[in-house]
Design a protein around this motif. Structure first.
Motif, PDB file in Angstrom:
ATOM      1  N   ASP A  50      72.603 104.911 -72.939  1.00  0.00           N
ATOM      2  CA  ASP A  50      73.808 104.273 -73.466  1.00  0.00           C
ATOM      3  C   ASP A  50      74.260 104.829 -74.810  1.00  0.00           C
ATOM      4  OD1 ASP A  50      71.694 103.240 -74.900  1.00  0.00           O
ATOM      5  OD2 ASP A  50      72.046 101.164 -74.334  1.00  0.00           O
ATOM      6  N   GLN A  51      73.592 105.893 -75.282  1.00  0.00           N
ATOM      7  CA  GLN A  51      73.994 106.506 -76.545  1.00  0.00           C
ATOM      8  C   GLN A  51      73.813 108.016 -76.492  1.00  0.00           C
ATOM      9  OE1 GLN A  51      71.505 104.167 -79.286  1.00  0.00           O
ATOM     10  NE2 GLN A  51      73.414 103.363 -80.129  1.00  0.00           N
ATOM     11  N   ILE A  52      74.566 108.690 -77.336  1.00  0.00           N
ATOM     12  CA  ILE A  52      74.435 110.115 -77.580  1.00  0.00           C
ATOM     13  C   ILE A  52      74.116 110.227 -79.064  1.00  0.00           C
ATOM     14  CG2 ILE A  52      75.630 112.347 -77.572  1.00  0.00           C
ATOM     15  CD1 ILE A  52      77.635 110.114 -75.802  1.00  0.00           C
ATOM     16  N   PHE A  53      73.151 111.061 -79.428  1.00  0.00           N
ATOM     17  CA  PHE A  53      72.756 111.171 -80.823  1.00  0.00           C
ATOM     18  C   PHE A  53      73.114 112.542 -81.382  1.00  0.00           C
ATOM     19  CE2 PHE A  53      69.983 107.975 -78.981  1.00  0.00           C
ATOM     20  CZ  PHE A  53      70.125 106.938 -79.886  1.00  0.00           C
ATOM     21  N   LEU A  54      73.868 112.534 -82.458  1.00  0.00           N
ATOM     22  CA  LEU A  54      74.169 113.743 -83.213  1.00  0.00           C
ATOM     23  C   LEU A  54      73.205 113.739 -84.394  1.00  0.00           C
ATOM     24  CD1 LEU A  54      78.077 113.410 -83.354  1.00  0.00           C
ATOM     25  CD2 LEU A  54      76.676 114.472 -81.560  1.00  0.00           C
ATOM     26  N   ILE A  55      72.209 114.602 -84.355  1.00  0.00           N
ATOM     27  CA  ILE A  55      71.162 114.595 -85.376  1.00  0.00           C
ATOM     28  C   ILE A  55      71.707 115.174 -86.680  1.00  0.00           C
ATOM     29  CG2 ILE A  55      68.823 115.360 -85.973  1.00  0.00           C
ATOM     30  CD1 ILE A  55      69.038 113.405 -83.561  1.00  0.00           C
ATOM     31  N   ARG A  56      71.498 114.441 -87.752  1.00  0.00           N
ATOM     32  CA  ARG A  56      71.920 114.880 -89.087  1.00  0.00           C
ATOM     33  C   ARG A  56      70.742 115.371 -89.907  1.00  0.00           C
ATOM     34  NH1 ARG A  56      75.038 110.681 -92.164  1.00  0.00           N
ATOM     35  NH2 ARG A  56      75.640 112.515 -93.350  1.00  0.00           N
ATOM     36  N   ILE A  83      71.221 115.043 -78.882  1.00  0.00           N
ATOM     37  CA  ILE A  83      70.240 114.483 -77.960  1.00  0.00           C
ATOM     38  C   ILE A  83      70.979 113.483 -77.091  1.00  0.00           C
ATOM     39  CG2 ILE A  83      68.179 113.075 -77.700  1.00  0.00           C
ATOM     40  CD1 ILE A  83      67.233 114.158 -80.321  1.00  0.00           C
ATOM     41  N   GLY A  84      70.801 113.652 -75.803  1.00  0.00           N
ATOM     42  CA  GLY A  84      71.396 112.697 -74.882  1.00  0.00           C
ATOM     43  C   GLY A  84      72.451 113.317 -73.996  1.00  0.00           C
ATOM     44  N   LEU A  85      72.019 113.854 -72.877  1.00  0.00           N
ATOM     45  CA  LEU A  85      72.951 114.391 -71.897  1.00  0.00           C
ATOM     46  C   LEU A  85      73.041 113.476 -70.676  1.00  0.00           C
ATOM     47  CD1 LEU A  85      71.842 118.129 -72.104  1.00  0.00           C
ATOM     48  CD2 LEU A  85      73.689 116.984 -73.350  1.00  0.00           C
ATOM     49  N   SER A  86      72.116 112.549 -70.548  1.00  0.00           N
ATOM     50  CA  SER A  86      72.072 111.671 -69.380  1.00  0.00           C
ATOM     51  C   SER A  86      73.238 110.701 -69.313  1.00  0.00           C
ATOM     52  CB  SER A  86      70.752 110.888 -69.357  1.00  0.00           C
ATOM     53  OG  SER A  86      69.663 111.776 -69.240  1.00  0.00           O
ATOM     54  N   TRP A  87      73.975 110.554 -70.396  1.00  0.00           N
ATOM     55  CA  TRP A  87      75.154 109.681 -70.407  1.00  0.00           C
ATOM     56  C   TRP A  87      76.248 110.228 -69.504  1.00  0.00           C
ATOM     57  CZ3 TRP A  87      80.213 110.602 -72.076  1.00  0.00           C
ATOM     58  CH2 TRP A  87      80.453 111.875 -72.593  1.00  0.00           C
ATOM     59  N   LEU A  88      76.171 111.528 -69.148  1.00  0.00           N
ATOM     60  CA  LEU A  88      77.210 112.203 -68.368  1.00  0.00           C
ATOM     61  C   LEU A  88      77.112 111.942 -66.865  1.00  0.00           C
ATOM     62  CD1 LEU A  88      77.062 115.688 -70.116  1.00  0.00           C
ATOM     63  CD2 LEU A  88      79.045 114.182 -70.068  1.00  0.00           C
TER      64      LEU A  88
END
Length: 155
Positions: A50-56, A83-88
């Motif tokens: 349920d989320q996509i993470f843009l690492i900072r 991180i997080g491609l499964s949202w697609l």
């Protein structure tokens, strides 16, 4: 320390760099700051993606459980990575764990929010897909190379 709004942070991430201002505003509407302490899990295999993470900042290990081997890290992601491609892809479930190897600062994008905006605005959806597909291809390529390394040296 400089204070930046979410739009400028999202727009500075390599995934969304150069995104049209209108589209950037739509994507940013799905964003929030996220922090994870070293040792904490960002998500677990089988949970809703349920989320996509843009690492900072920080390092995140992507892990799988292997029979007779325990937990294996198959990739480590750091600053400016996604991180997080499964949202697609339905059923929108994580197929691995994400484990903070250090303190992590990230932007979390609400996946349902972003999917809804992409459905409602096909031009946004196309732009988002063009940005995520190179990540998918790079991960597949890295997996292939890893498989060659693991299985290629057999007599």
């Amino acid at each position: 320390m400089a204070i930046h709004d979410l739009g400028s942070i999202v727009g500075a991430h390599r995934l969304f760099a150069g995104l049209d201002k209108e589209f950037l505003d739509l994507v940013t509407g799905c964003a929030m700051n996220a922090r994870f302490a070293e040792g904490e899990y960002l998500f677990r295999e089988g949970d809703p993606a349920d989320q996509i993470f843009l690492i900072r900042e920080g390092q995140v290990g992507l892990e799988i459980s292997a029979p007779d081997k325990g937990r294996l890290t198959f990739m480590t992601a750091g600053p400016d990575e996604v991180i997080g491609l499964s949202w697609l892809v339905p059923p929108y479930r994580w197929t691995y764990d994400a484990h903070a190897h250090s303190d992590v600062r990230a932007i979390a994008l609400d996946a349902a929010c972003l999917r809804q905006k992409c459905e409602a605005n096909p031009a946004l959806g196309y732009d988002v897909m063009k940005r995520f597909m190179p990540v998918v291809v790079d991960r597949l390529h890295a997996t292939r190379l890893q498989m060659l390394d693991v299985y290629g040296n057999r007599g």
